[in-house]
Design an enzyme around this catalytic site. Structure first.
Site, short mmCIF file in Angstrom:
data_model
loop_
_atom_site.label_atom_id
_atom_site.label_comp_id
_atom_site.label_asym_id
_atom_site.label_seq_id
_atom_site.Cartn_x
_atom_site.Cartn_y
_atom_site.Cartn_z
N HIS A 3 -2.90 6.41 4.64
CA HIS A 3 -1.48 6.56 4.95
C HIS A 3 -0.96 7.89 4.44
O HIS A 3 -1.35 8.37 3.36
CB HIS A 3 -0.67 5.45 4.28
CG HIS A 3 -0.90 4.08 4.85
ND1 HIS A 3 -1.67 3.84 5.96
CD2 HIS A 3 -0.42 2.86 4.45
CE1 HIS A 3 -1.67 2.53 6.22
NE2 HIS A 3 -0.92 1.93 5.31
N CYS A 31 0.81 -1.22 0.00
CA CYS A 31 0.00 0.00 0.00
C CYS A 31 0.85 1.27 0.00
O CYS A 31 0.58 2.21 -0.77
CB CYS A 31 -0.94 0.00 1.20
SG CYS A 31 -0.11 -0.34 2.78
#
Length: 343
Positions: free
Chosen positions: A247, A133
Site C-alpha cells: 500500500h 494495514c
C-alpha cells in the site's frame, strides 16, 4: 530460550502463508506449529521449516488439546469473535488481525514501534488487536512527527493494493490483466471488488458509512487516535489501485501554527525511527514505490516536503507491504514484544 506452541487461524490465507515465512526468517521460537482452518481445508498442508504440516480443523477445543501459547487470528472478524475467547480460556494470548476487537476500550491496539507499553494491557481479556494495514504504516511515520513537533491534523489518501482483499483480490487483478491481453476484458468477472480493478482505480475500500466516508477510512481515523492516545483531526480517502502488493499513502500533516517545519529535522526523525527507511531524492527519481516495499518488513517514506503556503504543514509519501508490515509482521512484532514482557 523458551519455545511456544503457536496456532495460526486462517492457515491457508495470504496472511497465514506469510506467517510461516516470517517464523523462519525471524527464527521465531516455536515448539509446535498448529495451522487451523475450517473443515473444508482440513488435510491440506502448509510448508514450514522444510516440512509439510497438515491443517487441522478450528474447533472450540483445539486450543486446549494442542496446549497453545500464542494464537494468531487472521480469518475474519466473525471467526475471531467466535473462537478467540476459547483460545484465551485455554491459556493462550490471542493476537488478532481482524477489526473485531480493535476499538474495544479494554483491548490494546498495538504497533510496537509506536505504543509498546499498551501490550501490558493484554491481561485485561487475553487479546491484543493488530490495527488496520493502512493505519500501521501511517502511524509509524506519524509517531516520529508527533514526537518532533506535535500533530494537530492529518489528511491521507491511500493507494491500496489488491492484496488488501486477500488472495481473491490479487487473483482477480491477474485474471483481468490476462483477459485484457487476450482482448476479453469486457467478459472478465469482478467479484472481489465492486468494479473492474485492472487498468482502473476504485475510490471505495470497504462499505459506505452514513457520514460519507467508508468503513476503511473510519478505521484509519479511529485507530490512529487510539494508538497515539491523542485526539487529533484525521480525514482519509481510501482508494484501491491495480497493484498486487504494498500500500502507498500520500500524507499531509498539520502542526501547531507556531511550528516552522524543518525538512532536514523531519528526515532525521524518520531515519532514527525504528523500521522506517527514508528514500528521498526527487532530483534523481529516488522515492519509495510498491515494488520497493514488497517482501520487506520496513516502512518507506519519501517525497518529504514543506507546504508552499504554510510553514506548519508537511507532505510526504509512505509505502509498506500490506501483507507483511500491515498484517503478519506487525503481529509477529507484537508477539516478540509480548514474549519479552512475559520473561
Amino acid at each position: 530460550m523458551r519455545k511456544f506452541n503457536v496456532a495460526v487461524v486462517g492457515a491457508t490465507g495470504a496472511v497465514g502463508e506469510e506467517f510461516y515465512r516470517l517464523f523462519e526468517e525471524h527464527d521465531f521460537p516455536i515448539a509446535k506449529l498448529v495451522p487451523l482452518a475450517s473443515a473444508r481445508s482440513v488435510g491440506k498442508e502448509i510448508e514450514y521449516a522444510s516440512r509439510a504440516i497438515k491443517v487441522k480443523e478450528l474447533t472450540y477445543e483445539v486450543f486446549e488439546q494442542e496446549e497453545i501459547d500464542i494464537a494468531f487470528f487472521s480469518a475474519g472478524g466473525s471467526i475471531s469473535a467466535e473462537f478467540a475467547p476459547f483460545a484465551v480460556e485455554a491459556g493462550a494470548v490471542v493476537i488478532d488481525n481482524t477489526s473485531h476487537f480493535r476499538m474495544d476500550a479494554d483491548i490494546p491496539l498495538v504497533v510496537p514501534e509506536v505504543n509498546p507499553s499498551d501490550i501490558a494491557l493484554w491481561k485485561n481479556r487475553g487479546i491484543i488487536a493488530n490495527p488496520n494495514c493502512s493505519t500501521i504504516q501511517m502511524v509509524q511515520a506519524l509517531k516520529a512527527l508527533d514526537d518532533l513537533y506535535g500533530i494537530v491534523r492529518v489528511d491521507v489518501s491511500t493507494y491500496q493494493a489488491t492484496s488488501g482483499a486477500g488472495k481473491a483480490g490479487m487473483e482477480e487483478l491477474v485474471k483481468q490483466m490476462q483477459d485484457f491481453f487476450a482482448f476479453k476484458l469486457d467478459q472478465s468477472a469482478h467479484e472481489a471488488f465492486k468494479h473492474q480493478i485492472a487498468l482502473n482505480v476504485i475510490p471505495e475500500v470497504d462499505i459506505a458509512m452514513e457520514n460519507g466516508f467508508t468503513k476503511e477510512e473510519m478505521k484509519m481515523v479511529n485507530e490512529t487516535r487510539k494508538i497515539l492516545h491523542k485526539d487529533i483531526e484525521i480525514a482519509a480517502t481510501c482508494v484501491r489501485v491495480p497493484v498486487l502488493r504494498s500500500h502507498s499513502e500520500s500524507i499531509t500533516v498539520t502542526f501547531d501554527q507556531n511550528v516552522d517545519v524543518d525538512v532536514d529535522k523531519v528526515k532525521e526523525a524518520f531515519a532514527n525511527f525504528e523500521n522506517l527507511v527514508v528514500m528521498d531524492d526527487l532530483q534523481n527519481s529516488v522515492y519509495p514505490m510498491p515494488i520497493t516495499a514488497t517482501d520487506t518488513d520496513m516502512t518507506y517514506v519519501g517525497r518529504i516536503r514543506k507546504d508552499i503556503f504554510r510553514d506548519n504543514i508537511l507532505h510526504f509519501w509512505n509505502v509498506a507491504d500490506q501483507v507483511r508490515v500491515g498484517a503478519a509482521t506487525n503481529s509477529l512484532r507484537i508477539a516478540q514484544a509480548w514474549m519479552e514482557l512475559e520473561e
